[in-house]
Design an enzyme around this catalytic site. Structure first.
Site, PDB file in Angstrom:
ATOM      1  N   LEU A   1      -0.689   5.110  18.010  1.00  0.00           N
ATOM      2  CA  LEU A   1      -0.698   5.429  19.642  1.00  0.00           C
ATOM      3  C   LEU A   1      -0.373   6.552  19.306  1.00  0.00           C
ATOM      4  O   LEU A   1       0.748   7.329  20.468  1.00  0.00           O
ATOM      5  CB  LEU A   1      -0.570   4.601  20.303  1.00  0.00           C
ATOM      6  CG  LEU A   1      -0.366   3.088  21.429  1.00  0.00           C
ATOM      7  CD1 LEU A   1       0.123   2.477  22.061  1.00  0.00           C
ATOM      8  CD2 LEU A   1      -2.244   3.552  21.030  1.00  0.00           C
TER       9      LEU A   1
ATOM     10  N   ARG B   1      -8.986  14.113   1.156  1.00  0.00           N
ATOM     11  CA  ARG B   1      -9.644  13.741   1.528  1.00  0.00           C
ATOM     12  C   ARG B   1      -9.657  13.637   2.687  1.00  0.00           C
ATOM     13  O   ARG B   1      -9.014  12.491   3.120  1.00  0.00           O
ATOM     14  CB  ARG B   1      -9.959  12.541   0.488  1.00  0.00           C
ATOM     15  CG  ARG B   1      -9.640  12.831  -1.029  1.00  0.00           C
ATOM     16  CD  ARG B   1     -10.378  11.599  -1.614  1.00  0.00           C
ATOM     17  NE  ARG B   1      -9.350  10.610  -1.971  1.00  0.00           N
ATOM     18  CZ  ARG B   1      -8.931   9.213  -2.716  1.00  0.00           C
ATOM     19  NH1 ARG B   1     -10.315   8.910  -2.321  1.00  0.00           N
ATOM     20  NH2 ARG B   1      -7.804   8.885  -2.348  1.00  0.00           N
TER      21      ARG B   1
ATOM     22  N   LYS C   1     -14.559   7.207   6.169  1.00  0.00           N
ATOM     23  CA  LYS C   1     -15.354   6.903   5.265  1.00  0.00           C
ATOM     24  C   LYS C   1     -15.725   5.403   5.601  1.00  0.00           C
ATOM     25  O   LYS C   1     -17.114   4.645   6.388  1.00  0.00           O
ATOM     26  CB  LYS C   1     -15.141   6.691   3.672  1.00  0.00           C
ATOM     27  CG  LYS C   1     -15.885   5.890   2.589  1.00  0.00           C
ATOM     28  CD  LYS C   1     -14.978   6.241   1.442  1.00  0.00           C
ATOM     29  CE  LYS C   1     -13.951   4.408   1.149  1.00  0.00           C
ATOM     30  NZ  LYS C   1     -13.979   3.474   1.263  1.00  0.00           N
TER      31      LYS C   1
ATOM     32  N   PHE D   1      -4.719  -3.626   2.672  1.00  0.00           N
ATOM     33  CA  PHE D   1      -4.842  -2.834   3.591  1.00  0.00           C
ATOM     34  C   PHE D   1      -2.886  -2.062   3.543  1.00  0.00           C
ATOM     35  O   PHE D   1      -2.527  -1.907   4.769  1.00  0.00           O
ATOM     36  CB  PHE D   1      -3.735  -4.648   4.967  1.00  0.00           C
ATOM     37  CG  PHE D   1      -5.114  -5.021   4.790  1.00  0.00           C
ATOM     38  CD1 PHE D   1      -6.070  -4.977   5.486  1.00  0.00           C
ATOM     39  CD2 PHE D   1      -5.235  -6.549   4.368  1.00  0.00           C
ATOM     40  CE1 PHE D   1      -7.015  -5.319   6.265  1.00  0.00           C
ATOM     41  CE2 PHE D   1      -6.429  -7.638   4.686  1.00  0.00           C
ATOM     42  CZ  PHE D   1      -7.343  -7.136   5.342  1.00  0.00           C
TER      43      PHE D   1
ATOM     44  N   ALA E   1      -0.300  10.562  19.052  1.00  0.00           N
ATOM     45  CA  ALA E   1      -1.881  11.690  19.712  1.00  0.00           C
ATOM     46  C   ALA E   1      -2.075  12.868  19.037  1.00  0.00           C
ATOM     47  O   ALA E   1      -0.605  12.866  17.993  1.00  0.00           O
ATOM     48  CB  ALA E   1      -1.936  11.875  20.788  1.00  0.00           C
ATOM     49  N   GLY E   2      -2.571  13.071  18.494  1.00  0.00           N
ATOM     50  CA  GLY E   2      -2.731  14.678  16.615  1.00  0.00           C
ATOM     51  C   GLY E   2      -3.610  14.704  16.780  1.00  0.00           C
ATOM     52  O   GLY E   2      -5.259  15.062  17.875  1.00  0.00           O
TER      53      GLY E   2
ATOM     54  N   CYS F   1     -10.094   6.268   3.397  1.00  0.00           N
ATOM     55  CA  CYS F   1      -9.918   5.022   4.275  1.00  0.00           C
ATOM     56  C   CYS F   1     -11.017   5.063   5.848  1.00  0.00           C
ATOM     57  O   CYS F   1     -12.044   4.893   5.265  1.00  0.00           O
ATOM     58  CB  CYS F   1      -9.195   4.288   4.315  1.00  0.00           C
ATOM     59  SG  CYS F   1      -8.921   3.405   2.991  1.00  0.00           S
TER      60      CYS F   1
ATOM     61  N   LYS G   1      -7.414  10.234 -18.090  1.00  0.00           N
ATOM     62  CA  LYS G   1      -6.810   9.476 -16.741  1.00  0.00           C
ATOM     63  C   LYS G   1      -5.662   9.006 -17.494  1.00  0.00           C
ATOM     64  O   LYS G   1      -4.322   8.362 -16.852  1.00  0.00           O
ATOM     65  CB  LYS G   1      -7.325   8.865 -15.776  1.00  0.00           C
ATOM     66  CG  LYS G   1      -6.483   8.897 -14.510  1.00  0.00           C
ATOM     67  CD  LYS G   1      -7.313   7.856 -13.563  1.00  0.00           C
ATOM     68  CE  LYS G   1      -7.704   8.690 -12.195  1.00  0.00           C
ATOM     69  NZ  LYS G   1      -8.700   8.082 -11.646  1.00  0.00           N
TER      70      LYS G   1
ATOM     71  N   LYS H   1      -1.370  13.371   5.704  1.00  0.00           N
ATOM     72  CA  LYS H   1      -0.820  12.750   5.966  1.00  0.00           C
ATOM     73  C   LYS H   1       0.524  13.036   5.236  1.00  0.00           C
ATOM     74  O   LYS H   1       0.509  13.566   4.654  1.00  0.00           O
ATOM     75  CB  LYS H   1      -0.369  11.082   6.992  1.00  0.00           C
ATOM     76  CG  LYS H   1      -1.110  10.295   5.399  1.00  0.00           C
ATOM     77  CD  LYS H   1      -0.995   8.982   6.240  1.00  0.00           C
ATOM     78  CE  LYS H   1      -0.200   8.128   4.807  1.00  0.00           C
ATOM     79  NZ  LYS H   1      -0.344   6.258   5.188  1.00  0.00           N
TER      80      LYS H   1
HETATM   81  C1  UDX Z   1      -5.754   2.999   6.678  1.00  0.00           C
HETATM   82  C2  UDX Z   1      -5.122   2.223   6.809  1.00  0.00           C
HETATM   83  O1  UDX Z   1      -3.444   2.060   7.980  1.00  0.00           O
HETATM   84  C3  UDX Z   1      -4.676   1.099   6.281  1.00  0.00           C
HETATM   85  O2  UDX Z   1      -4.475  -0.437   6.557  1.00  0.00           O
HETATM   86  C4  UDX Z   1      -6.349   0.831   4.383  1.00  0.00           C
HETATM   87  O3  UDX Z   1      -5.836   0.279   4.092  1.00  0.00           O
HETATM   88  C5  UDX Z   1      -6.774   2.631   4.123  1.00  0.00           C
HETATM   89  O4  UDX Z   1      -6.666   3.321   5.744  1.00  0.00           O
HETATM   90  P1  UDX Z   1      -3.835   5.412   5.309  1.00  0.00           P
HETATM   91  O5  UDX Z   1      -5.501   5.921   5.336  1.00  0.00           O
HETATM   92  O6  UDX Z   1      -3.701   5.207   3.970  1.00  0.00           O
HETATM   93  O7  UDX Z   1      -4.690   4.312   5.610  1.00  0.00           O
HETATM   94  O8  UDX Z   1      -3.201   5.625   6.309  1.00  0.00           O
HETATM   95  P2  UDX Z   1      -2.587   5.805   7.621  1.00  0.00           P
HETATM   96  O9  UDX Z   1      -1.233   5.849   7.975  1.00  0.00           O
HETATM   97  O10 UDX Z   1      -3.635   4.596   8.332  1.00  0.00           O
HETATM   98  O11 UDX Z   1      -3.211   7.100   8.829  1.00  0.00           O
HETATM   99  C6  UDX Z   1      -4.183   7.698   8.438  1.00  0.00           C
HETATM  100  C7  UDX Z   1      -4.737   9.245   9.968  1.00  0.00           C
HETATM  101  O12 UDX Z   1      -4.147   8.075  10.876  1.00  0.00           O
HETATM  102  C8  UDX Z   1      -3.791  10.009   9.303  1.00  0.00           C
HETATM  103  O13 UDX Z   1      -4.642  10.993   9.168  1.00  0.00           O
HETATM  104  C9  UDX Z   1      -3.051   9.395   9.932  1.00  0.00           C
HETATM  105  O14 UDX Z   1      -2.084  10.869  10.840  1.00  0.00           O
HETATM  106  C10 UDX Z   1      -3.671   9.189  11.240  1.00  0.00           C
HETATM  107  N1  UDX Z   1      -2.744   8.927  12.395  1.00  0.00           N
HETATM  108  C11 UDX Z   1      -2.269   7.391  12.410  1.00  0.00           C
HETATM  109  C12 UDX Z   1      -2.882   9.128  13.598  1.00  0.00           C
HETATM  110  O15 UDX Z   1      -2.970  10.327  14.033  1.00  0.00           O
HETATM  111  N2  UDX Z   1      -2.253   8.581  15.062  1.00  0.00           N
HETATM  112  C13 UDX Z   1      -1.361   6.847  14.404  1.00  0.00           C
HETATM  113  O16 UDX Z   1      -1.132   6.308  15.351  1.00  0.00           O
HETATM  114  C14 UDX Z   1      -1.457   6.547  13.295  1.00  0.00           C
END
Ligand code: UDX
Length: 425
Positions: free
Chosen positions: A245, A322, A258, A147, A247-248, A255, A35, A315
């Protein structure tokens, strides 16, 4: 300032690149030699918007090494951004953190260890003891959680909602605040345990909102309401706000899954049953599997049916798979005897999805399919030629796991369209 960053993963690289961009002299250290070699050659091992440019732009202020002494030499702050994956018990595996603490060389000046990795509440105190046992009283300790969300990590780092600094000694907090000079955000100063809890609580709250709206979606399906409108109406309440908010088919990523387990486990280790969080986690697991029921209701048994998964990353904007709902979906579909094809613009399904045919384009994945499931809301899927997609499919069944597409447009194209929490026709 001179800053060392231990760990060249998503968090470490973004931290290092952003601090270099502020003007600090940064050394990123990782144990994986390949890496580090790649980074030295200018090759970025992850897909993260803006990171390549930032690393390139700040080459002169960024070094990469596997050597602990080299990274710590002259540094005022040593950031820890190593992985803390869950163990079988659900606790966070802190072995990589302990390795860093135990490897820290003796220095004849004050340095501050700043924790960016997400760790259970109480970890800072234990690390403080360990440093003292090693006679490293001149090493300060600060919790400075991140964050940042993947895909927008660089922007989140440079324009955070807040900077949280939990310290045992105010002088150490001041050093960490100085590292952030130029970043315009409120700074929360607190004790180490509270800083650790702020990170876990913020994540848990975001997950709670997602599981909440997913359950509302499920009730919408049973009662004929449309969750997209419901979320809009709920989110306009200034006390609630519009975020998280959507839905999905459930949250995934490095993160949320875990950290929720770690917080639940942390509570139970202290004798407290965190009921709400336990429900949030369970709702999410069920949500990932609901798509299977939707497909079975339309197709009957899935044995021998071809199902195309559109999007594999947890996403859009990342290659990270993961804990992605795509993994659970692919596994369940294969177990039901379906023939599964998949496509993602950046995530490499070949590494994670044994038995799934990985296509080079969304249209190729849809060739001869009985059903398509939109798993990740990649912009490419919004722009897809859906008329052509429909023509390629054997049956035009489409489950939109992210409510990304316009139901009436898709129905006009002849699709049997079903979203999450939306009226079914
Ligand atoms: C998250 C936190 O947002 C971040 O602050 C923290 O430091 C790490 O974890 P991340 O995991 O990168 O970040 O992605 P995030 O955009 O928060 O989405 C997390 C998951 O939630 C995704 O699978 C996303 O599809 C899902 N999600 C998010 C929903 O299903 N609905 C939403 O309204 C928002």
């Amino acid at each position: 300032m001179r800053v060392a960053v231990f760990g060249a993963g998503y968090v470490g690289l973004v931290t290092g690149a952003c601090f270099a961009d502020i003007g600090h002299d940064v050394v990123v250290r990782d144990v994986v030699a390949e890496k580090i070699d790649a980074l030295r050659r200018g090759k970025v091992p992850i897909h993260e918007e803006g990171l390549d440019d930032l690393l390139e732009h700040n080459r002169e202020r960024l070094r990469f090494t596997t050597d602990v002494d080299e990274s710590v030499e002259g540094a005022e702050v040593v950031y820890v951004a190593v992985g803390t994956p869950p163990t079988y018990s659900g606790d966070a595996d802190l072995s990589a953190v302990w390795t860093v603490v135990d490897e820290l060389p003796r220095v004849d000046r004050r340095i501050v260890v700043a924790m960016k990795s997400t760790v259970p509440v109480g970890t800072g105190r234990t690390i403080r003891h360990r440093l003292d046992e090693r006679g490293l009283e001149n090493v300060g300790y600060v919790s400075n959680p991140e964050f940042t969300a993947e895909g927008t990590a660089v922007r989140d780092f440079k324009h955070p909602d807040r900077i949280v600094i939990g310290a045992f000694d105010p002088a150490d907090a001041e050093v960490v605040e100085r590292v952030h000079a130029g970043i315009d955000a409120p700074v929360i100063h607190c004790d180490v345990a509270s800083a650790e809890m702020i990170k876990l609580a913020a994540n848990a709250f975001l997950m709670t909102r997602i599981s909440f709206i997913n359950e509302i979606a499920n009730v919408c399906e049973a009662t004929g309401a449309d969750v997209v409108k419901v979320a809009e109406g709920v989110g306009l309440d200034h006390r609630l706000g519009p975020h998280f908010l959507r839905a999905g088919i459930g949250y995934g990523g490095s993160c949320f899954p875990k950290d929720s387990l770690a917080l639940k486990q942390l509570a139970s280790n202290s004798g407290y049953h965190f009921q709400l969080l336990a429900a949030v986690i369970e709702v999410n697991e069920l949500q990932k599997r609901r798509v299977i029921g939707k497909l079975e209701r339309r197709l009957g048994s899935l044995r021998g049916k071809k199902v195309a998964l559109l999007g594999l990353a947890f996403k859009p904007g990342t290659d990270d798979m993961r804990e992605s709902p795509s993994l659970v979906l692919a596994g369940r579909l294969l177990a039901e005897g379906a023939d599964v094809s998949a496509w993602d613009p950046v995530a490499d399904g070949r590494v994670h999805l044994d038995g799934v045919h990985i296509a080079d384009s969304a249209l190729d994945a849809l060739d001869g399919a009985d059903a398509a499931v939109l798993v990740t809301e990649w912009p490419e899927l919004g722009e897809l030629d859906w008329a052509e997609a429909g023509a390629r499919m054997r049956k035009r069944l489409l489950v939109d796991g992210r409510n990304m597409l316009d139901p009436s447009e898709m129905r006009a194209l002849g699709f049997d369209y079903e979203g999450i929490g939306r009226a079914v026709e």
